[in-house]
Design an enzyme around this catalytic site. Structure first.
Site, short mmCIF file in Angstrom:
data_model
loop_
_atom_site.label_atom_id
_atom_site.label_comp_id
_atom_site.label_asym_id
_atom_site.label_seq_id
_atom_site.Cartn_x
_atom_site.Cartn_y
_atom_site.Cartn_z
N ASP A 33 0.86 -1.18 0.00
CA ASP A 33 0.00 0.00 0.00
C ASP A 33 0.90 1.24 0.00
O ASP A 33 2.09 1.13 0.30
CB ASP A 33 -0.88 -0.04 1.25
CG ASP A 33 -1.74 1.20 1.39
OD1 ASP A 33 -2.38 1.57 0.40
OD2 ASP A 33 -1.77 1.78 2.49
N THR A 68 0.09 4.88 1.37
CA THR A 68 0.06 5.72 2.58
C THR A 68 0.32 4.89 3.83
O THR A 68 -0.39 3.93 4.11
CB THR A 68 -1.31 6.43 2.71
OG1 THR A 68 -1.56 7.15 1.51
CG2 THR A 68 -1.31 7.38 3.89
N ASP A 73 -1.57 -0.86 6.03
CA ASP A 73 -1.71 -0.37 7.41
C ASP A 73 -3.10 0.14 7.74
O ASP A 73 -3.36 0.50 8.89
CB ASP A 73 -0.69 0.74 7.67
CG ASP A 73 -1.08 2.05 7.01
OD1 ASP A 73 -1.67 1.99 5.89
OD2 ASP A 73 -0.82 3.12 7.58
#
Length: 829
Positions: free
Chosen positions: A516, A518, A717
């Site tokens: 991912d 961000t 996250d």
């Protein structure tokens, strides 16, 4: 009355059914429902049913019911916790994990393999204090010795495995004391002009051997025969079945030979006229097996050394601020909301936030990173980390089992008990192992009796016993669990938490890594660069106020960045209603009876907002620089946009390059726009990327990669990553991310950087290599040892294996497997 109680020791639906039926039979219980996944029971009753009653119902089983926070009668819980603290940790497991992750509530032997149960390390709930000079002084709180005035120190609790080791050591010493003279008597026959025969005849020395063997058989090694009997009546045949039969046959044969020598043919008799006796073989075998058990007990203590090291991080006391006064208290007396002062060099007692002061914190014991981290007012700190050279005041937020340290310990404990898929082969072999060995021993006896040299029956008996003794299913059973336990501990010390053995094994098989953006590739600490208003009637301050109002209910990292920026600008949020977070798009809410929307172009399309070409060009320019842009609309009108930048993590490029050098494809999935995704991808040198992805898009794309035969690791996250993390062959969560992401992943990186993926990969590779070495050794040992014990070398080289040498080899085979596993502690990852 209605209460929810955790249940320990359940591993299958059979366990669940047993516990549920047992609880439903208790007088006064209306209904009891057990959830296997959650590991808990919900008990309803019309009147008070004491916790003692529930506990007593499961007392004789391998299952354990625990009190919980929503127990309707708290005084029972307090009583139980007090009782538990007096007994110690009280959770035990089989080192071979014969019944999966099942645990037991008292020490003893595994009902399947017969091995000593090992106590699971845990943070002790209650700490007692004693005086270094006057150990008879015991207090429940820190203070001074009433006799000499010295500061009291915490009492070091003794693990059950230490008690087991001491018990085995005592028994081993007794066994050696009585076995040594038996061995000397037995071996003296090989000496020319045996000096012992000048003292008295062989028949009397045989009686001396019998008397000396009684303490060895009926005290020091009696537990082996108990395990043998239990294994036969339950038909869970194991190593102790073979030891008990082998040494038992030798001892009983000798006993009968001593009392009834006339029943034996001349072939069994010596030239002195006495029947051959094997008291020395039986006692030496049992003593050597005791030695092996002793060495295993010591080695088991080292396999969970990493967990014990983590346990030592938890401080016993803290400085609590009460009415502006400092007071030293036990960590058990700290509650959320308490204010604590942490002085230079002290360990932080619980999880919380700094409210006054700043310091450098050594987090190496949790994250594996050697450099201290600067923490300021508002920053989070974790229990077990070490304060630098400054004093600060913190607010306790998570205490006891809720702290990160406690969760790490619990996760490593649970992972250590899990079974790796590679162990299925070993389990399958172990299931047939003992019956096959017994059959080989019977065939050995028959063949030697029929074709062996004189005295053929003596040769037959000795070789059959050697076959039973040398076989070691234990080494095979320990091959995987020992390596997994040490590997999990090594990972925890390096900031890599692995949920179970399956995730560890799969990390070694991956061919593709998906990350991912961000919070995974970037630092996850976005900052506002600029705010643009496209309406002359609205200032940047007006736009910011609307953005802050919208984001006040959002937990997204970008939202937090805008809120922090709003605080700096002294912007007060407006009241909003009907807040909605639309995953992968943005947020909407009602303010002053008008619908506000903040998000990407997909959200603007959804809200029918038209954006001019001029605005789009300006936004595209920002996105091409790798920045994130969110539009703000009111109704169907565009009001402006906000530009947010999120710095790429320093070691991200290096970590990705390392993964690529190992032959892995590295892709990035992001909900951000095409331009930003492309800029980040080109900077990092990724193999590919996908932009503008919703959670379901990430999930479907991973499924597509898997249908192409790729083994995919997904690292993320956020809540929006959870479906993809669950779908991937192995999910990796950044420890800096959300609880949902961590719960969905098989691996958690405490520091939250991509170097952790490299570490997890190396750890998996080294652990799997170690497991294979253990399995090859255990299989090779048995494949070679059993035929040699059966006498396959005798026709060619005239070599036979003594049962005593077989016992020594068998004892060292298990220890060798454990020792090889312990090498992982020094492995570099």
């Amino acid at each position: 009355m209605k209460g929810t109680y955790p249940i320990e020791g359940m591993s299958c639906n059979g366990c669940r059914t047993y516990v549920e039926n047992t609880l439903n039979k208790i007088e006064g219980v209306k209904t009891a429902t057990v959830d296997l996944q959650k590991g808990e029971a919900v008990v309803e009753a019309d009147a008070l049913v004491s916790f003692k009653k529930l506990e007593a119902a499961l007392k004789d089983s391998h299952y354990r019911i625990l009190p919980s926070g929503n127990h309707p009668y708290p005084h029972h819980e307090e009583h139980h916790q007090k009782e538990s603290s007096e007994k110690g940790n009280g959770i035990f497991y089989c080192p071979m994990h014969c019944e999966g992750n099942k645990t037991y509530n008292k020490p003893g032997n595994c009902p399947i393999c017969g091995m000593d149960l090992v106590e699971q390390p845990a943070i002790k709930k209650t700490v007692q204090y004693t005086c270094p000079m006057h150990p008879e002084v015991i207090r429940n709180e820190p203070g001074n010795c009433p006799i000499c005035g010295m500061d009291l120190v915490p009492v070091a609790g003794e693990m059950e495995e230490d008690k087991t080791y001491k018990t085995l050591l005592r028994k081993f010493k007794i066994a050696v004391l009585f076995t040594l003279p038996i061995f000397i008597i037995g071996m003296s026959e090989m000496l020319p002009g045996n000096p012992l025969f000048k003292v008295m005849d062989l028949r009397y020395w045989n009686w001396v051997e019998l008397i000396l063997s009684i303490p060895v058989v009926f005290y020091a090694a009696w537990m082996f025969f108990e395990r043998t009997w239990r294994s036969i009546i339950t038909w869970h045949l194991n190593m102790f079945t073979l030891i008990g039969i082998g040494s038992g046959v030798a001892w009983l044969f000798s006993l009968i030979a001593l009392f009834f020598p006339g029943v034996f043919p001349d072939e069994f008799k010596t030239h002195h006229g006495t029947v051959y006796v094997y008291f020395e073989a039986a006692t030496v075998i049992l003593t050597l097996v005791l030695l092996g058990q002793l060495m295993e007990a010591r080695a088991h203590g080292k396999t969970n050394a990493a967990i014990k090291a983590l346990l030592k991080l938890a401080p016993n006391t803290a400085t609590k601020i009460i009415d502006n006064k400092e007071q030293i208290v036990s960590v058990d007396d700290i509650h959320p909301g308490n204010f604590l002062r942490v002085k230079p060099g002290e360990k932080i007692p619980v999880d919380g936030s700094i409210i006054e002061g700043e310091s450098n914190i050594d987090e190496s014991m949790i994250t594996g990173e050697p450099l201290p981290v600067t923490k300021k007012t508002g920053d989070k700190v974790n229990a077990g980390t070490i304060n630098g050279n400054k004093t600060f005041v913190m607010k306790a937020e998570k205490v006891g089992a809720e702290t990160l340290l406690s969760q790490i310990i619990e996760m490593v404990n649970a992972a250590s008990r899990s079974k790796a898929p590679v162990q299925k082969l070993a389990d399958k072999i172990s299931g047939y192992f003992v019956p096959i060995v017994v059959l080989i021993a019977v065939i050995t006896f028959i063949l030697w009796s029929a074709f062996g040299p004189a005295p053929s029956h003596v040769y037959a008996l000795v070789n059959a016993i050697a076959v039973l003794i040398i076989a070691c299913p234990c080494a095979l059973g320990l091959a995987t669990p020992m390596a997994v336990m040490v590997g999990m501990g090594k990972g925890a010390q390096s900031g890599v938490l692995i949920k179970n053995a399956e995730a560890l094994e799969k990390m070694n098989e991956v061919t593709m890594v998906v990350i991912d953006k961000t919070g995974t590739v970037t630092e996850g600490k976005p900052s506002v660069e600029k705010i643009i208003s496209v309406r002359p009637s609205l200032t940047e301050q007006n736009i910011l106020q609307k953005i802050v109002s919208l984001n006040s209910n959002s937990e997204h990292p970008l939202a937090q960045a805008t809120l922090e920026y709003g605080k700096k600008e002294n912007v007060k949020p407006l009241p909003v209603s009907h807040f909605e977070a639309i995953s992968g798009k943005g947020v909407t809410a009602i303010s002053n009876n008008k619908k506000l929307a903040l998000g990407n172009s997909k959200l603007m399309v959804q809200e029918n907002v038209s954006i001019s070409e001029t605005i789009e060009q300006k936004v595209t320019y920002e996105q091409q620089q790798g920045k994130t842009v969110s539009y703000l609309s009111e109704g169907t009108n565009i009001l402006g946009y906000i530009v947010i930048s999120d710095k790429i993590k320093e070691n991200a490029k290096e970590a990705i390059h390392q993964l690529q050098q190992e032959g892995l494809e590295v892709w990035m999935f992001t909900g951000d726009n095409e331009y930003t995704a492309k800029a980040v991808s080109e900077h990092l040198g990724l193999d590919g990327y996908k932009a503008g992805m919703l959670p379901e898009d990430k999930l479907n794309e991973i499924k597509r990669f898997q249908t192409e035969g790729k083994k995919v690791v997904m690292a993320g996250d956020g809540i929006n990553d959870a479906p993809a993390l669950s779908q991937a062959d192995t999910g990796i969560a950044m420890g800096t991310g959300t609880d949902v992401a961590i719960e969905s992943a098989g691996v958690t990186l405490l520091k939250g950087d991509l170097n952790g993926i490299v570490k997890a990969r190396k750890l998996s590779e080294k652990t799997m290599k170690n497991i294979k070495q253990n399995l090859w050794f255990a299989l090779g040992y048995n494949i070679l040892g059993i035929p040699i014990a059966a006498g396959v070398l005798f026709p060619f080289f005239g070599l036979l294996l003594s049962p005593m040498i077989a016992a020594l080899a068998m004892s060292f085979s298990s220890v060798s497997v454990i020792s090889n596993s312990l090498r992982l502690r020094s492995a570099r990852i």
